[in-house]
Scaffold this motif. Sequence first.
Motif, mmCIF file in Angstrom:
data_model
loop_
_atom_site.group_PDB
_atom_site.id
_atom_site.type_symbol
_atom_site.label_atom_id
_atom_site.label_comp_id
_atom_site.label_asym_id
_atom_site.label_seq_id
_atom_site.Cartn_x
_atom_site.Cartn_y
_atom_site.Cartn_z
ATOM 1 N N ALA A 12 43.571 37.705 40.956
ATOM 2 C CA ALA A 12 44.258 36.653 40.212
ATOM 3 C C ALA A 12 43.548 36.385 38.887
ATOM 4 C CB ALA A 12 44.313 35.385 41.051
ATOM 5 N N THR A 13 42.231 36.526 38.922
ATOM 6 C CA THR A 13 41.471 36.295 37.690
ATOM 7 C C THR A 13 40.839 37.615 37.247
ATOM 8 O OG1 THR A 13 39.551 35.732 39.023
ATOM 9 C CG2 THR A 13 40.932 33.908 38.243
ATOM 10 N N PRO A 14 40.728 37.799 35.934
ATOM 11 C CA PRO A 14 40.115 39.030 35.457
ATOM 12 C C PRO A 14 38.639 39.090 35.828
ATOM 13 C CG PRO A 14 40.764 37.597 33.631
ATOM 14 C CD PRO A 14 41.193 36.936 34.882
ATOM 15 N N LEU A 15 38.126 40.302 35.831
ATOM 16 C CA LEU A 15 36.738 40.524 36.244
ATOM 17 C C LEU A 15 35.760 39.801 35.326
ATOM 18 C CD1 LEU A 15 35.553 42.184 38.549
ATOM 19 C CD2 LEU A 15 35.231 44.064 36.960
ATOM 20 N N TRP A 16 36.096 39.770 34.044
ATOM 21 C CA TRP A 16 35.217 39.134 33.058
ATOM 22 C C TRP A 16 35.955 37.960 32.434
ATOM 23 C CZ3 TRP A 16 30.636 41.208 33.706
ATOM 24 C CH2 TRP A 16 30.545 42.536 34.120
ATOM 25 N N ASP A 17 35.258 36.858 32.265
ATOM 26 C CA ASP A 17 35.946 35.692 31.708
ATOM 27 C C ASP A 17 36.142 35.855 30.196
ATOM 28 O OD1 ASP A 17 33.656 34.909 30.333
ATOM 29 O OD2 ASP A 17 32.948 33.662 31.994
ATOM 30 N N ALA A 18 36.878 34.911 29.634
ATOM 31 C CA ALA A 18 37.287 35.029 28.225
ATOM 32 C C ALA A 18 36.085 35.066 27.283
ATOM 33 C CB ALA A 18 38.210 33.874 27.867
ATOM 34 N N ARG A 19 35.065 34.292 27.608
ATOM 35 C CA ARG A 19 33.884 34.239 26.729
ATOM 36 C C ARG A 19 33.177 35.595 26.699
ATOM 37 N NH1 ARG A 19 28.567 32.539 28.277
ATOM 38 N NH2 ARG A 19 27.271 32.178 26.444
#
Lengths: 534, 201
Positions: free
Chosen positions: B85-92
């Motif tokens: 559901a969430t990408p492996l790496w966050d936006a930052r």
Amino acid sequence: MGKYSRLTLLAFVLVAFSMALFKASGWHFDYGFRLPLPLPVAQAAVPPPASLLKKTRRGSPRQPAPEVIMGRLDAHLASSRQQTTPHAASLIELQDGCTSAPPCRGRTSDTLLAKPADCGRRCDAAAPAPEGSAPPCRGRTSDTLLAKPADCGRRCDAAAPAPEGSAPPCRGRVRAFWFSGSREGAADVTINSAVFDPAGDSWSEEQVVTGRADTQRGLNRYIAKVGNPVVARAANGELWLFYVTVSLGGWAGSSITLITSADDGEHWSAPRRLITSPFLNISTLVKGAPFFYADGTMGLPVYHEFVTKFAEILRLDQTGKVIDKQRLAAGGRGALQPVVLVQSAQQALVLNRYAGKDAEKRVISIATSDGGWHWQTPQKSALRNPDAALAALVLDDGKLLAVLNDQEHGRESLSLQLSTDGGASWRELTRLEEMNGLRNAGLPESDCLDVVAHLLRSSDARLRKAGTEQIAPYVASAKPQVLARGGCDFEFSDPGMMRARNGDIHLAYTWNRTFIKHVHIDPAWLKHRLREAP
Amino acid sequence: MPFTDWSGLTGLALVWLLLAVHLPYAQRLAPLRRVLFVAGAYVVVMIPVFGLSLAGWLRGMVGDLSLTSVLLLGSALYARLNSAATPLWDARERASLLLFISVMALLLYPFALGWGPLDPYRSGYGSIGLIVMLALLALWALRRGLALLPLTIALAVTGWSFACYESTNLWDYLLDAPLAIYALWVTIKVNLQYALRRKHV
């Protein structure tokens, strides 16, 4: 990120950079050039026998009145396929078991002032040819300007066994490479090769070395076309053949591929790609002959054409890996297709094709005086250049020879030029081709083709006495190119030049995009012209 | 096949695999079947047909991808396979990496393509200065709590040390032209959006 993950990542970073620093610390090369072995230009390989020297009144030997041999300048067609468009020849001398620098024996034309008898004596000294079986003396006598064929016609080195304990004689064979196909850039273009044997004064049949499909298979990537072969003798004795491949677009999208041969070009390794540019690895092209640095690494003159044009030098280690790249001039100066002339361990001159927009079109020269560490600002030389490739080499005495189109527009002539002052000034030694003025002369097609036939006859000894029927296929091959632009248009371009161990100079160039023409100059001819030149 | 060919082709195969998992058929598969589908697709894109594989065709067009691209493509493929559901790496993390790539690209490409007499690409041939600069950058990023950027740099440097690709130049392990274009596009877009939002606020 958790504490342990962070520590693990820190450890990875530290280990990674430790390894990289270790690798980089061993990444070492030196500046300074390796000079080629000196060659005996126009010097007798064996001194004239004392019996031929007359005694003077004072009792000292005196040279007899010389019968001058002016040397030889022969021409051949190296390519043998009809209806193709060959381009860009590169030459290399084969080893043939001749491992050392000593000059080939029996090169009759090495002696400028020797009597013909000296020539024969020298030839025969190694091994008198059996009656009736002696091949002609390299088959070159018929083109000697003043010498009579009979003067040298008794033997050739190839037949003579070397004296025990000495190096085997050089056969002086030369292998040439060029690319050829239905048209430049076509998918059917292949890299071809043939061997010139001075003993028979002839070229072998043209053979395909590699092509688009072979290269694509070997490199595991799509290849659309191949071109521009450049050959070199590596430090380990192998032949290295560099050529460009294009996957997308024109020649500006080229990359360099390397194949090697351990048997002087009979068999070749799988291709290997040189990565030389960060932008899709495109736009590194090769044309000039490689040279060596003092540390044994190879310098490969290359050039860039995408967005802007400039000359560079790639440095390759003994395994053929790129270990450095040096820009010779900033983009926008129009310096292309560099030819590196090593003049001493610290000095070299680079002559570049001029592809700029200035009205005054001159070869661009770039010099170094610190072994290639720094290169001076590009200068316009005295050589005219119509945005066309050139070839050049350094003689033992520091004189420079260059072959180029000595004109500002077009490629209808080809000139052999000499510089005695390190490239500051040049003068013409001979005009190898001269067809200026015919393009707009309004020559009828039949007259133009007569000119083509005449040129072909003078371009190859085999065709010299060819009848109409025999020469017709050659003329037919040349016809589409010569008449392509409406007039009677000739083009002599893309020269390659080398000097053999015996001092002979071989040059090859594209003849009307129809054949590869080979010109063979012996040291006597060169020395004679050097003396004649003002 | 030489290892460097395999590594280069595998990196490019990831592009095809990522396209493949976006097919409606692949999206309908159960996770395990999706993995098998990708494994099969890998074989398909790597096997030469008439002397050339799909990965080989792409390799002719763009050359080998940098390890940074491989890491990003691999992360995206992993996320797809796991239906995360969430990408492996966050936006930052992603923004930092893409900013780094954008800056590097602006420093590298114009000069490497002939703007001026200096060629920064040359520093990729075993320059200790470049390696030290990258090490300091990676350590600084770690200190700032970033993981993707130091991981990427360390991965690229390791790949170069072990000559994983044909290239002997460190820059080719760090970035490639398609990645640079993507990074510049994303960085400019994000910053423009940020600037516009601030203007409206």
